[in-house]
Design a protein around this motif. Structure first.
Motif, mmCIF file in Angstrom:
data_model
loop_
_atom_site.group_PDB
_atom_site.id
_atom_site.type_symbol
_atom_site.label_atom_id
_atom_site.label_comp_id
_atom_site.label_asym_id
_atom_site.label_seq_id
_atom_site.Cartn_x
_atom_site.Cartn_y
_atom_site.Cartn_z
ATOM 1 N N ALA A 1 0.722 -1.195 -0.106
ATOM 2 C CA ALA A 1 0.127 -0.118 -0.021
ATOM 3 C C ALA A 1 0.925 1.275 -0.197
ATOM 4 C CB ALA A 1 -0.865 -0.065 1.344
ATOM 5 N N ARG A 2 0.400 2.291 -0.843
ATOM 6 C CA ARG A 2 1.083 3.450 -0.660
ATOM 7 C C ARG A 2 0.743 4.306 0.611
ATOM 8 N NH1 ARG A 2 0.420 6.370 -6.274
ATOM 9 N NH2 ARG A 2 -1.689 5.539 -6.127
ATOM 10 N N VAL A 3 1.704 5.197 1.120
ATOM 11 C CA VAL A 3 1.422 5.866 2.298
ATOM 12 C C VAL A 3 1.156 7.447 1.827
ATOM 13 C CG1 VAL A 3 2.391 6.922 4.458
ATOM 14 C CG2 VAL A 3 2.689 4.361 3.710
ATOM 15 N N VAL A 4 -0.053 7.917 2.321
ATOM 16 C CA VAL A 4 -0.343 9.356 2.092
ATOM 17 C C VAL A 4 -0.091 10.169 3.257
ATOM 18 C CG1 VAL A 4 -2.223 11.137 1.443
ATOM 19 C CG2 VAL A 4 -2.093 8.783 0.408
ATOM 20 N N PRO A 5 0.816 10.949 3.458
ATOM 21 C CA PRO A 5 1.179 11.579 4.538
ATOM 22 C C PRO A 5 0.366 12.813 4.852
ATOM 23 C CG PRO A 5 2.858 12.323 2.718
ATOM 24 C CD PRO A 5 1.924 11.135 2.225
ATOM 25 N N VAL A 6 -0.071 13.044 6.129
ATOM 26 C CA VAL A 6 -0.816 14.245 6.166
ATOM 27 C C VAL A 6 -0.407 15.220 7.320
ATOM 28 C CG1 VAL A 6 -3.312 14.827 7.204
ATOM 29 C CG2 VAL A 6 -2.795 12.848 5.642
ATOM 30 N N GLY A 7 -0.333 16.071 7.446
ATOM 31 C CA GLY A 7 -0.064 17.387 8.425
ATOM 32 C C GLY A 7 -1.146 17.757 8.920
ATOM 33 N N VAL A 8 -1.621 17.577 10.264
ATOM 34 C CA VAL A 8 -2.897 18.341 10.761
ATOM 35 C C VAL A 8 -2.480 19.581 11.460
ATOM 36 C CG1 VAL A 8 -4.512 18.034 12.423
ATOM 37 C CG2 VAL A 8 -4.007 16.217 10.971
ATOM 38 N N ILE A 9 -2.981 20.436 11.478
ATOM 39 C CA ILE A 9 -2.427 21.772 12.194
ATOM 40 C C ILE A 9 -3.426 22.529 12.958
ATOM 41 C CG2 ILE A 9 -1.479 24.067 11.985
ATOM 42 C CD1 ILE A 9 -0.054 22.919 9.226
ATOM 43 N N GLY A 10 -3.281 22.796 14.276
ATOM 44 C CA GLY A 10 -4.413 23.401 15.008
ATOM 45 C C GLY A 10 -5.337 22.796 15.752
ATOM 46 N N THR A 11 -5.456 21.395 15.747
ATOM 47 C CA THR A 11 -6.217 20.588 16.182
ATOM 48 C C THR A 11 -6.127 20.569 17.706
ATOM 49 O OG1 THR A 11 -5.052 18.395 15.799
ATOM 50 C CG2 THR A 11 -6.965 19.194 14.381
ATOM 51 N N ASP A 12 -4.821 20.918 18.339
ATOM 52 C CA ASP A 12 -4.399 20.662 19.707
ATOM 53 C C ASP A 12 -5.171 22.150 20.190
ATOM 54 O OD1 ASP A 12 -2.775 22.215 18.146
ATOM 55 O OD2 ASP A 12 -1.219 22.127 19.698
ATOM 56 N N LYS A 13 -5.219 23.043 19.347
ATOM 57 C CA LYS A 13 -6.042 24.454 19.907
ATOM 58 C C LYS A 13 -7.366 24.046 20.214
ATOM 59 C CE LYS A 13 -1.788 26.373 20.279
ATOM 60 N NZ LYS A 13 -1.142 25.350 19.608
ATOM 61 N N ALA A 14 -8.074 23.533 19.061
ATOM 62 C CA ALA A 14 -9.374 23.226 18.856
ATOM 63 C C ALA A 14 -9.903 22.392 20.074
ATOM 64 C CB ALA A 14 -9.819 22.726 17.843
ATOM 65 N N MET A 15 -9.035 21.114 20.548
ATOM 66 C CA MET A 15 -9.307 20.345 21.530
ATOM 67 C C MET A 15 -8.374 19.910 22.175
ATOM 68 S SD MET A 15 -12.062 17.204 21.481
ATOM 69 C CE MET A 15 -12.598 16.636 23.200
ATOM 70 N N PRO A 16 -7.803 20.701 23.136
ATOM 71 C CA PRO A 16 -6.450 20.271 23.753
ATOM 72 C C PRO A 16 -6.740 18.869 24.607
ATOM 73 C CG PRO A 16 -7.059 22.608 24.245
ATOM 74 C CD PRO A 16 -8.153 22.056 23.663
ATOM 75 N N VAL A 17 -5.678 18.259 24.890
ATOM 76 C CA VAL A 17 -5.462 17.069 25.773
ATOM 77 C C VAL A 17 -6.307 17.391 27.328
ATOM 78 C CG1 VAL A 17 -4.138 15.457 26.976
ATOM 79 C CG2 VAL A 17 -3.430 16.139 24.699
ATOM 80 N N GLY A 18 -7.288 16.634 27.452
ATOM 81 C CA GLY A 18 -7.975 16.821 28.686
ATOM 82 C C GLY A 18 -9.360 17.371 28.547
ATOM 83 N N ALA A 19 -9.399 18.362 27.422
ATOM 84 C CA ALA A 19 -10.859 18.959 27.384
ATOM 85 C C ALA A 19 -11.907 18.013 26.911
ATOM 86 C CB ALA A 19 -10.632 19.909 26.276
ATOM 87 N N LYS A 20 -12.903 18.298 27.536
ATOM 88 C CA LYS A 20 -14.249 17.390 27.309
ATOM 89 C C LYS A 20 -15.098 17.554 25.929
ATOM 90 C CE LYS A 20 -15.085 16.384 32.018
ATOM 91 N NZ LYS A 20 -16.021 16.252 32.943
ATOM 92 N N MET A 21 -14.838 19.050 25.413
ATOM 93 C CA MET A 21 -15.518 19.315 24.232
ATOM 94 C C MET A 21 -14.685 20.696 23.493
ATOM 95 S SD MET A 21 -18.720 18.294 24.108
ATOM 96 C CE MET A 21 -19.410 19.380 23.044
#
Length: 259
Positions: A166-186
């Motif tokens: 299988a080929r690998v499609v690399p992905v860079g995700v930016i800003g999700t840690d600000k949208a929902m930080p570790v420990g946040a419920k929503m």
């Protein structure tokens, strides 16, 4: 956003049954999640045309937040499956059924996670999905980054790619840690999120899956591509889960291949 048709269902009966159960829920979920996500986050999606519309692919991404596993399937131009703890699918009350349906709506497949046999079962499940010509999403770092840095990749993704072709499609995700930080419920409303899909990588030139050097070289190529997309600071070390007990601490201290 229209859905691309899925390849033929996998021969494995358990996988086929789960995909069949998830089919209607997934399509309904897409109808709700895609416009809702666009309205709340206005995500910027780059490189969608880099994702092959058919055939087995591994979507390999950096990992900053729980919602990465929602953002990537929503942004992808085809159905992307990822493994989720089987407990998410086993609730029998209203909340449990709601969680199970939500997980199916984002393309999740239940699996029992853990070490030893559970880890091998998860690998077999991913292999079956790829053998069926489907797309799976994996995080080479192994777990979420709590400090925003990009950690060294583990070789499991490369092993799977080299073994299945299988080929690998690399992905860079930016800003999700600000949208929902570790420990946040929503998640936070209005946070800016970017998902970048890179060009597919053919890793076969590294060698066979049973070669440690091939797995390491392929992993480094994957992580270099993710780094170019995510623009994160490099940690230079593995993102280790805190060791429990003396034996595990010794194991982490000794040189070994992170799978």
């Amino acid at each position: 956003m229209t859905e691309d048709p899925e390849p033929d269902a996998p021969a494995d009966e358990d996988v086929a049954e789960e995909l069949h159960r998830a089919g209607a829920t997934y399509l309904l979920g897409r109808m709700i999640l895609v416009p809702l996500t666009r309205l709340v986050y206005r995500p910027r999606v780059e490189g969608r045309t880099n994702v092959p519309k058919t055939g087995p692919i591994i979507v390999a991404s950096n990992h900053l937040s729980f919602i990465d596993s929602i953002a990537i399937p929503v942004a992808a131009p085809r159905r992307v499956h990822f493994l989720a703890k089987s407990s998410y699918f086993e609730g029998t009350d209203f909340k449990g059924r709601l969680v199970a349906n939500f997980m199916r709506a984002v393309g999740a497949i239940p699996v029992r996670r853990g070490a030893g046999q559970a880890a091998l079962d998860a690998l077999d499940e991913q292999r079956r999905l790829l053998d069926a010509g489907l797309a799976v999403a994996l995080y080479p770092e192994g777990t979420r980054s709590t400090d925003g840095r990009l950690y060294k990749g583990r070789t499991g993704v490369a092993f799977l790619a080299l073994q299945t072709g299988a080929r690998v499609v690399p992905v860079g995700v930016i800003g999700t840690d600000k949208a929902m930080p570790v420990g946040a419920k929503m998640p936070k409303i209005g946070s800016k999120v970017t998902i970048r899909f890179g060009e597919p990588l053919d890793l076969s030139h590294h060698g066979a899956a049973n070669s440690g050097r091939a797995r390491r070289g392929a992993t480094d190529e994957i992580m270099a591509a993710i780094h170019a997309l995510s623009e994160q600071e490099l940690a230079g070390v593995y993102n280790e889960v805190p060791a429990q007990g003396a034996i595990e601490k010794i194991r982490q201290a000794l040189p070994h291949e992170r799978r």
